[in-house]
Design a protein around this motif. Structure first.
Motif, short mmCIF file in Angstrom:
data_model
loop_
_atom_site.label_atom_id
_atom_site.label_comp_id
_atom_site.label_asym_id
_atom_site.label_seq_id
_atom_site.Cartn_x
_atom_site.Cartn_y
_atom_site.Cartn_z
N VAL A 22 -11.34 40.57 80.40
CA VAL A 22 -10.27 41.21 79.49
C VAL A 22 -10.08 40.27 78.51
O VAL A 22 -9.47 40.62 77.59
N CYS A 23 -10.02 38.80 78.86
CA CYS A 23 -9.68 38.15 77.62
C CYS A 23 -10.61 38.10 76.41
O CYS A 23 -10.44 38.21 75.27
N ALA A 24 -11.94 38.48 76.71
CA ALA A 24 -13.22 38.37 75.83
C ALA A 24 -12.77 40.02 75.16
O ALA A 24 -13.11 39.87 73.97
N ARG A 25 -12.40 40.86 75.79
CA ARG A 25 -12.49 42.11 75.25
C ARG A 25 -11.17 42.20 74.33
O ARG A 25 -11.28 43.11 73.29
N ALA A 26 -10.30 41.39 74.45
CA ALA A 26 -8.94 41.41 73.44
C ALA A 26 -9.31 40.26 72.44
O ALA A 26 -8.23 40.04 71.62
N GLY A 27 -10.62 39.81 72.30
CA GLY A 27 -11.11 38.91 71.19
C GLY A 27 -10.76 37.35 71.44
O GLY A 27 -10.82 36.93 70.03
N GLU A 48 -21.38 41.97 82.42
CA GLU A 48 -22.06 42.68 81.48
C GLU A 48 -22.14 44.24 82.18
O GLU A 48 -22.07 45.10 81.36
N LYS A 49 -22.36 44.21 83.62
CA LYS A 49 -22.39 45.58 84.32
C LYS A 49 -20.75 46.38 84.03
O LYS A 49 -21.13 47.59 83.69
N ASN A 50 -19.84 45.41 84.00
CA ASN A 50 -18.50 46.37 84.00
C ASN A 50 -18.30 46.76 82.31
O ASN A 50 -17.63 47.75 82.14
N LEU A 51 -18.52 45.76 81.46
CA LEU A 51 -18.58 46.33 79.82
C LEU A 51 -19.42 47.34 79.71
O LEU A 51 -18.90 48.38 79.06
N ALA A 52 -20.55 47.37 80.34
CA ALA A 52 -21.33 48.55 80.03
C ALA A 52 -20.89 50.00 80.95
O ALA A 52 -21.06 51.06 80.08
N ARG A 53 -20.10 49.84 81.99
CA ARG A 53 -19.60 50.92 82.52
C ARG A 53 -18.36 51.43 81.42
O ARG A 53 -18.19 52.65 81.61
N GLU A 54 -17.67 50.52 80.92
CA GLU A 54 -16.73 50.97 79.99
C GLU A 54 -17.38 51.68 78.62
O GLU A 54 -16.56 52.49 78.28
N VAL A 55 -18.40 51.09 78.19
CA VAL A 55 -19.03 51.66 77.24
C VAL A 55 -19.60 53.40 77.58
O VAL A 55 -19.31 54.17 76.91
N ALA A 56 -20.18 53.37 78.77
CA ALA A 56 -20.45 54.86 79.23
C ALA A 56 -19.21 55.73 79.45
O ALA A 56 -19.36 56.89 79.19
N LYS A 57 -18.09 55.08 79.61
CA LYS A 57 -16.89 56.04 79.88
C LYS A 57 -16.19 56.29 78.46
O LYS A 57 -15.15 56.85 78.42
N ASP A 66 -20.80 44.19 72.97
CA ASP A 66 -21.63 43.12 72.34
C ASP A 66 -20.57 41.78 71.98
O ASP A 66 -20.92 40.58 72.25
N GLU A 67 -19.81 42.16 71.07
CA GLU A 67 -18.89 41.14 70.57
C GLU A 67 -18.24 40.48 71.86
O GLU A 67 -17.93 39.37 71.83
N ALA A 68 -17.63 41.31 72.83
CA ALA A 68 -17.05 40.68 73.94
C ALA A 68 -17.86 39.56 74.67
O ALA A 68 -17.63 38.35 74.96
N LYS A 69 -19.05 40.15 74.83
CA LYS A 69 -20.20 39.17 75.62
C LYS A 69 -20.27 37.85 74.88
O LYS A 69 -20.21 36.99 75.58
N ALA A 70 -20.31 38.14 73.48
CA ALA A 70 -20.51 36.75 72.67
C ALA A 70 -19.48 35.82 72.79
O ALA A 70 -19.61 34.90 72.51
N LYS A 71 -18.30 36.43 73.13
CA LYS A 71 -17.03 35.49 73.41
C LYS A 71 -17.13 34.78 74.51
O LYS A 71 -16.19 33.79 74.53
#
Ligand SMILES: NC(=O)c1ccc[n+]([C@@H]2O[C@H](COP(=O)([O-])OP(=O)(O)OC[C@H]3O[C@@H](n4cnc5c(N)ncnc54)[C@H](O)[C@@H]3O)[C@@H](O)[C@H]2O)c1
Length: 285
Positions: A22-27, A48-57, A66-71
């Motif tokens: 959630v921290c990375a997702r917030a930038g 990565e799995k949970n971010l992919a689920r959010e993309v799918a939804k 991708d930006e969140a992962k890179a953080k």
């Protein structure tokens, strides 16, 4: 007001990986720490799995994911947290473990850096006393699964300053969460109210008042709870429930907080709930 750009997360288990997410997702830039490379790898895979689920939804674009992962960076040493603006500890729920982490962080971090703990039950005041910066120590109690659950209990220790409280409350809002202010007492609000409910539900089963299924049905259909207390107990872990009841008994006193003997026996048998394949219900592993 302190601008938080870089956050350290100590402990990359169930809660730590969710908090990093959630921290990375917030930038925010995140440094996630644990004691073994395998734990860090498992955490990154879960994120990565949970971010992919959010993309799918449709909650996140592939680019945002991708930006969140890179953080997120990982580290096996807390020395990598030296330039963080705030550190959130989400390590094992044992006072000795947290005390050592807080003493080390107090040495490693700049004097003003805020130190938050995600403890479910340990006194914030007691953890803060391990440091020379008790006014900068606070409870930040997230709920599982962190990317989904909205609540954060923000818990003031006896010495926590208003500056620290305001900074952490603002951070919770930035993470898309709803902060609720709570003072430092055993179980805070969430576990002080929830755990005796679970404990009493276990008593109802032990005394033959109803089956586990029937107890849960009463709460799902009669009180519109999304799941019954015994299904929830299996999800949390029956060992964790017993541990928290003991913290309540010690901190608040009185027989009403004694863990239900059925819960204690189930834990002795290794029936810990979902994680062991059996609790009030059985789960294919
Ligand atoms: N699981 C929940 O539902 C939940 C909910 C709210 C709060 N909490 C609290 O969050 C904290 C973490 O719980 P969890 O369920 O994620 O536990 P977990 O066992 O999944 O993860 C804990 C992690 O901390 C790591 N760790 C232990 N000592 C460390 C150290 N010295 N330095 C760095 N890492 C260390 C462990 O290796 C492990 O990976 C606990 O305080 C717990 O009470 C848990």
């Amino acid at each position: 007001m302190l601008e938080i750009k870089r956050v350290g997360v100590v402990g990359a288990g169930t809660m730590g990986n969710g908090i990093a997410h959630v921290c990375a997702r917030a930038g925010l830039d995140v440094v996630l720490c644990d004691v073994q490379q395998g734990f860090l790898d498992r955490a990154v895979a879960a994120i990565e799995k949970n971010l992919a689920r959010e993309v799918a939804k449709g909650k996140l674009t592939a680019q945002q994911s991708d930006e969140a992962k890179a953080k997120i960076a990982t580290s096996l040493t807390m020395n990598a947290l030296g330039d963080c603006d705030l550190v959130i500890e989400a390590a094992t729920e044992k006072f000795a473990v947290k005390a050592e982490i807080f003493r080390d962080l107090d040495r490693i971090l700049m004097p003003g850096t805020i130190l938050a703990t995600n403890t479910s039950s340990i006194s914030i005041t007691k953890i803060a006393a391990e440091t020379e910066r008790a006014e900068r120590v606070i409870g930040m109690h997230f709920f599982n699964p962190v990317p989904v659950m909205q609540l954060v209990e923000v818990i003031r220790g006896l010495a926590t300053s208003q500056y620290t409280f305001a900074a952490v409350e603002a951070l919770a809002v930035r993470l898309g969460k709803a902060p609720v202010e709570v003072n430092d007492a055993a179980g805070f609000v969430s576990n002080r109210v929830l755990m005796p409910l679970i404990n009493e539900a276990a008593y109802a089963v032990m005394e033959g008042v109803a089956t586990a299924e029937a107890v849960d049905k009463v709460f799902v259909l009669g009180m519109a709870h999304p799941m019954g207390p015994l299904t929830l107990a299996d999800f949390i872990g029956l060992d964790v429930c017993v541990d928290i009841m003991r913290v309540l008994a010690e901190g608040l006193g009185g027989p009403k907080y004694n863990p239900c003997p059925l819960l204690v026996r189930m834990v002795d048998a290794g029936w810990l709930g979902r994680k062991s394949g059996r609790g009030f219900y059985t789960y294919p592993q």
